[in-house]
Write a protein that holds these residues in place. Structure first.
Motif, PDB file in Angstrom:
ATOM      1  N   LEU A 255       0.830  -1.211   0.000  1.00  0.00           N
ATOM      2  CA  LEU A 255       0.000   0.000   0.000  1.00  0.00           C
ATOM      3  C   LEU A 255       0.865   1.262   0.000  1.00  0.00           C
ATOM      4  O   LEU A 255       0.613   2.198  -0.758  1.00  0.00           O
ATOM      5  CB  LEU A 255      -0.919  -0.001   1.224  1.00  0.00           C
ATOM      6  N   GLN A 256       1.881   1.274   0.862  1.00  0.00           N
ATOM      7  CA  GLN A 256       2.709   2.478   0.987  1.00  0.00           C
ATOM      8  C   GLN A 256       3.535   2.759  -0.257  1.00  0.00           C
ATOM      9  O   GLN A 256       3.921   3.904  -0.514  1.00  0.00           O
ATOM     10  CB  GLN A 256       3.635   2.352   2.200  1.00  0.00           C
ATOM     11  N   ALA A 257       3.813   1.735  -1.046  1.00  0.00           N
ATOM     12  CA  ALA A 257       4.627   1.920  -2.252  1.00  0.00           C
ATOM     13  C   ALA A 257       3.808   2.382  -3.446  1.00  0.00           C
ATOM     14  O   ALA A 257       4.384   2.723  -4.487  1.00  0.00           O
ATOM     15  CB  ALA A 257       5.351   0.624  -2.593  1.00  0.00           C
ATOM     16  N   ASN A 258       2.480   2.408  -3.319  1.00  0.00           N
ATOM     17  CA  ASN A 258       1.613   2.742  -4.447  1.00  0.00           C
ATOM     18  C   ASN A 258       0.670   3.872  -4.077  1.00  0.00           C
ATOM     19  O   ASN A 258      -0.283   3.683  -3.318  1.00  0.00           O
ATOM     20  CB  ASN A 258       0.800   1.517  -4.864  1.00  0.00           C
ATOM     21  N   ALA A 259       0.944   5.061  -4.629  1.00  0.00           N
ATOM     22  CA  ALA A 259       0.139   6.230  -4.301  1.00  0.00           C
ATOM     23  C   ALA A 259      -1.330   6.021  -4.631  1.00  0.00           C
ATOM     24  O   ALA A 259      -2.221   6.478  -3.905  1.00  0.00           O
ATOM     25  CB  ALA A 259       0.679   7.457  -5.047  1.00  0.00           C
ATOM     26  N   ALA A 260      -1.615   5.324  -5.723  1.00  0.00           N
ATOM     27  CA  ALA A 260      -3.001   5.134  -6.150  1.00  0.00           C
ATOM     28  C   ALA A 260      -3.785   4.263  -5.176  1.00  0.00           C
ATOM     29  O   ALA A 260      -5.017   4.331  -5.129  1.00  0.00           O
ATOM     30  CB  ALA A 260      -3.037   4.508  -7.539  1.00  0.00           C
ATOM     31  N   SER A 261      -3.093   3.445  -4.397  1.00  0.00           N
ATOM     32  CA  SER A 261      -3.767   2.538  -3.463  1.00  0.00           C
ATOM     33  C   SER A 261      -3.995   3.159  -2.094  1.00  0.00           C
ATOM     34  O   SER A 261      -4.789   2.660  -1.300  1.00  0.00           O
ATOM     35  CB  SER A 261      -2.946   1.252  -3.293  1.00  0.00           C
TER      36      SER A 261
ATOM     37  N   THR B  63       2.351  10.335   5.036  1.00  0.00           N
ATOM     38  CA  THR B  63       3.547   9.527   4.778  1.00  0.00           C
ATOM     39  C   THR B  63       4.181   9.748   3.414  1.00  0.00           C
ATOM     40  O   THR B  63       5.360   9.476   3.222  1.00  0.00           O
ATOM     41  CB  THR B  63       3.206   8.034   4.883  1.00  0.00           C
ATOM     42  N   GLY B  64       3.380  10.221   2.443  1.00  0.00           N
ATOM     43  CA  GLY B  64       3.853  10.211   1.076  1.00  0.00           C
ATOM     44  C   GLY B  64       4.035   8.773   0.611  1.00  0.00           C
ATOM     45  O   GLY B  64       3.528   7.834   1.227  1.00  0.00           O
ATOM     46  N   VAL B  65       4.771   8.600  -0.472  1.00  0.00           N
ATOM     47  CA  VAL B  65       5.052   7.256  -0.992  1.00  0.00           C
ATOM     48  C   VAL B  65       6.326   6.732  -0.344  1.00  0.00           C
ATOM     49  O   VAL B  65       7.339   7.430  -0.278  1.00  0.00           O
ATOM     50  CB  VAL B  65       5.206   7.289  -2.528  1.00  0.00           C
ATOM     51  N   ILE B  66       6.270   5.498   0.136  1.00  0.00           N
ATOM     52  CA  ILE B  66       7.443   4.864   0.745  1.00  0.00           C
ATOM     53  C   ILE B  66       7.784   3.636  -0.095  1.00  0.00           C
ATOM     54  O   ILE B  66       7.078   2.624  -0.029  1.00  0.00           O
ATOM     55  CB  ILE B  66       7.170   4.446   2.201  1.00  0.00           C
ATOM     56  N   PRO B  67       8.842   3.680  -0.895  1.00  0.00           N
ATOM     57  CA  PRO B  67       9.164   2.557  -1.786  1.00  0.00           C
ATOM     58  C   PRO B  67       9.654   1.343  -1.015  1.00  0.00           C
ATOM     59  O   PRO B  67      10.026   1.434   0.164  1.00  0.00           O
ATOM     60  CB  PRO B  67      10.270   3.127  -2.680  1.00  0.00           C
ATOM     61  N   PHE B  68       9.665   0.198  -1.686  1.00  0.00           N
ATOM     62  CA  PHE B  68      10.147  -1.030  -1.069  1.00  0.00           C
ATOM     63  C   PHE B  68      11.566  -0.896  -0.533  1.00  0.00           C
ATOM     64  O   PHE B  68      11.938  -1.547   0.441  1.00  0.00           O
ATOM     65  CB  PHE B  68      10.115  -2.183  -2.077  1.00  0.00           C
ATOM     66  N   SER B  69      12.378  -0.061  -1.201  1.00  0.00           N
ATOM     67  CA  SER B  69      13.767   0.103  -0.766  1.00  0.00           C
ATOM     68  C   SER B  69      13.855   0.661   0.647  1.00  0.00           C
ATOM     69  O   SER B  69      14.889   0.526   1.315  1.00  0.00           O
ATOM     70  CB  SER B  69      14.516   1.031  -1.727  1.00  0.00           C
TER      71      SER B  69
ATOM     72  N   SER C 283      17.965   6.736  10.290  1.00  0.00           N
ATOM     73  CA  SER C 283      17.666   8.150  10.546  1.00  0.00           C
ATOM     74  C   SER C 283      16.381   8.547   9.853  1.00  0.00           C
ATOM     75  O   SER C 283      15.993   7.977   8.819  1.00  0.00           O
ATOM     76  CB  SER C 283      18.814   9.046  10.030  1.00  0.00           C
ATOM     77  N   TYR C 284      15.726   9.548  10.396  1.00  0.00           N
ATOM     78  CA  TYR C 284      14.463  10.033   9.847  1.00  0.00           C
ATOM     79  C   TYR C 284      14.662  10.644   8.468  1.00  0.00           C
ATOM     80  O   TYR C 284      15.635  11.367   8.217  1.00  0.00           O
ATOM     81  CB  TYR C 284      13.864  11.069  10.798  1.00  0.00           C
ATOM     82  N   VAL C 285      13.752  10.310   7.562  1.00  0.00           N
ATOM     83  CA  VAL C 285      13.740  10.906   6.216  1.00  0.00           C
ATOM     84  C   VAL C 285      12.368  11.518   6.002  1.00  0.00           C
ATOM     85  O   VAL C 285      11.343  10.860   6.231  1.00  0.00           O
ATOM     86  CB  VAL C 285      14.020   9.837   5.134  1.00  0.00           C
ATOM     87  N   ALA C 286      12.325  12.768   5.572  1.00  0.00           N
ATOM     88  CA  ALA C 286      11.046  13.451   5.372  1.00  0.00           C
ATOM     89  C   ALA C 286      10.206  12.751   4.325  1.00  0.00           C
ATOM     90  O   ALA C 286      10.747  12.137   3.386  1.00  0.00           O
ATOM     91  CB  ALA C 286      11.287  14.913   4.965  1.00  0.00           C
ATOM     92  N   PRO C 287       8.876  12.779   4.447  1.00  0.00           N
ATOM     93  CA  PRO C 287       8.007  12.112   3.469  1.00  0.00           C
ATOM     94  C   PRO C 287       8.229  12.620   2.051  1.00  0.00           C
ATOM     95  O   PRO C 287       8.500  13.803   1.833  1.00  0.00           O
ATOM     96  CB  PRO C 287       6.590  12.461   3.965  1.00  0.00           C
ATOM     97  N   VAL C 288       8.111  11.692   1.092  1.00  0.00           N
ATOM     98  CA  VAL C 288       8.227  12.036  -0.322  1.00  0.00           C
ATOM     99  C   VAL C 288       6.821  12.035  -0.910  1.00  0.00           C
ATOM    100  O   VAL C 288       6.185  10.988  -1.044  1.00  0.00           O
ATOM    101  CB  VAL C 288       9.121  11.018  -1.070  1.00  0.00           C
ATOM    102  N   MET C 289       6.340  13.214  -1.244  1.00  0.00           N
ATOM    103  CA  MET C 289       4.975  13.333  -1.769  1.00  0.00           C
ATOM    104  C   MET C 289       4.964  13.083  -3.279  1.00  0.00           C
ATOM    105  O   MET C 289       5.880  13.502  -3.997  1.00  0.00           O
ATOM    106  CB  MET C 289       4.401  14.717  -1.468  1.00  0.00           C
ATOM    107  N   PRO C 290       3.928  12.398  -3.799  1.00  0.00           N
ATOM    108  CA  PRO C 290       3.857  12.109  -5.237  1.00  0.00           C
ATOM    109  C   PRO C 290       3.615  13.376  -6.043  1.00  0.00           C
ATOM    110  O   PRO C 290       3.051  14.339  -5.537  1.00  0.00           O
ATOM    111  CB  PRO C 290       2.668  11.141  -5.331  1.00  0.00           C
TER     112      PRO C 290
END
Length: 493
Positions: free
Chosen positions: A189-195, A204-210, A486-493
């Protein structure tokens, strides 16, 4: 089903004595496994009763939270049928997996794999390893393949393999590692903005599998859990003298054999049943749709959808059985394994609704109360342990990976943002803790138990032993490994 509430034959052989020397570690775990199993066989209720008790406890808690009896009753009824689609999907997971695994080619492969172990305890270790490795790719494959592998091993009577311990080992994919792999609903879910619902995406923005399942910290955790779980499965497995086999339990193993594939039709109306013509036509349509799905989406995302997964397995099953008659015979044999799913999943839907929809004093639900309590006592250093414990406790009552994440994510991830916790690791905290209650909650056991012709009480003694080790180990790793991120700021689509 024959009762298994009895003393295992030869159980006295496990007691320490001069006549039965052995390593202290394996002997201790084996004795503990048998004692927990003896307790569970006597006191652990049927999975349906377990779900009914959970529903009653949640209903009483909702009333104490200030919800009126009418509100609690309405949420119970509204939620009762909320898992209808999922119930059908889970039933088809069991049917599709069974049909594929009992086809002549797959049955021969499982049979060859079953010929590898040289002892019953080694066979149980093989089952545990295969179950957990497969679960990293797909939990449904893990559940059904492992169950049918246990049945194939059980037909080797010379192994003297404890059928209950092997069933518990087959369940370890769902009880240990599935949410750390590609099956993770939260990571998907977190890796797919559409979901993602907007309420989560804005936080959270998009959080990729990496940043979730492919973090080295996550992979280390999965490796440690696999290693430890296999070791426990091996060392806690009863010896040949004390093993309770499928034959001892009166379980008929012949039903898992491939269907006979007679080619001669006895009546003109049976001709199409014995001809591959309809199979080829339906498979052309089904695989045509699947090809479009896999071309339009990432293969990992496509196979994560239960509808796609189930269609794929049904089509493969049709093709491997070749003739409709063989396919239908296999489906008929698989249906009894779905009985628990069909009758019990509605109760879990009702439980989830009472937790999340029955508002009490101040307009707060039970889920709100529990969540706010755990979030309020969290700090940046304790976040992983506190939220892991919370996720495990809630998962005991709402055993649904993706659905529960949608409930939890807004406040869990908001807390992670405020505390500056690595957002991908916050997802993995949820994932790792999500599997813990599965070790004693019968919800996900039902398809496996149906295939094995066992009850939850037959295997929960061995899975409880795993839980005693997993719970502190998982919480420690979540805390320790989280300190390296370390904390990384959310990446918005």
């Amino acid at each position: 089903m024959p009762s298994t509430s009895r003393t295992a034959p030869g159980q006295d052989a496990l007691l320490p004595s001069a006549a039965h020397p052995g390593p202290a570690g394996p002997g201790l775990l084996s004795r503990l496994g048998l004692r927990f199993t003896a307790w569970a066989e006597r006191w652990f209720p049927d999975a349906y009763v377990f779900a009914a008790i959970a529903a009653a406890v949640v209903a009483v808690a909702a009333l104490l939270n200030g919800s009126s009896p009418l509100v609690v009753a309405k949420s119970f009824g509204d939620g009762f049928w909320s898992l209808n689609v999922f119930t059908m999907q889970m039933a088809l997971v069991a049917i599709g997996g069974y049909v594929v695994a009992t086809s002549p080619p797959a049955a021969r492969f499982i049979g060859r794999l079953a010929s590898v172990p040289v002892s019953g305890r080694q066979a149980i270790a093989y089952v545990a390893a295969i179950s957990m490795i497969l679960s990293l790719f797909n939990w449904g494959i893990s559940l059904i393949f492992s169950a049918l592998y246990v049945r194939a091993l059980a037909r080797r009577t010379e192994l003297r393999m404890d059928y209950r311990a092997a069933g518990a080992a087959a369940y370890l994919g769902l009880g240990a590692t599935w949410a750390l792999g590609l099956s993770s609903s939260a990571a998907q879910l977190q890796a797919n903005a559409a979901s993602l619902p907007k309420s989560i995406l804005d936080i959270t923005g998009v959080i990729p599998f990496s940043q979730t399942i492919f973090l080295w910290q996550s992979m280390v955790m999965a490796l440690v859990l696999i290693t430890v779980s296999v070791a426990i499965a091996l060392w806690s497995a009863p010896t040949a003298e004390s093993a309770v086999t499928a034959q001892d339990l009166g379980i008929d193993l012949a039903e898992a054999k491939p269907a006979t594939d007679a080619t001669a039709a006895r009546r003109p109306g049976e001709w199409l049943e014995r001809s591959p013509l309809l199979t080829l036509l339906l498979c052309a349509l089904g695989f045509g749709w699947l090809a479009q799905e896999f071309m339009a989406k990432s293969p990992l995302i496509a196979i994560a959808g239960l509808n796609t997964y189930n269609l794929l397995f049904l089509m493969i099953g049709m093709l491997l059985h070749w003739r409709p008659r063989s396919f239908l015979d296999a489906v008929s044999r698989s249906v009894p394994s779905t009985a628990g799913v069909i009758i019990q999943f509605p109760l879990y839907g009702a439980i989830a609704a009472m937790l999340t929809a029955a508002k009490g004093d101040g307009g707060h639900t039970l889920s709100d109360r529990i969540a706010h309590l755990f979030v309020s006592i969290s700090s940046v250093d304790s976040f992983a342990v506190v939220m892991g414990a919370y996720s495990a406790i809630l998962g005991f009552f709402i055993p649904s990976g993706g659905g529960k994440w949608i409930i939890e994510a807004p406040y869990v991830m908001q807390a992670a943002n405020e505390l500056k916790v690595h957002l991908g690791w916050a997802v993995q905290v949820y994932n790792a803790a999500e599997a813990l209650p599965n070790l004693i909650n019968p919800f996900w056991m039902l398809p496996l138990l149906g295939v094995l012709s066992l009850k939850a009480r037959d295997i929960v003694g061995f899975t409880f032993l795993q839980l005693l080790v997993h719970a502190p180990l998982v919480l420690f790793m979540l805390w320790f490994l989280g300190r390296t991120l370390s904390y990384v700021a959310p990446v918005m689509p």
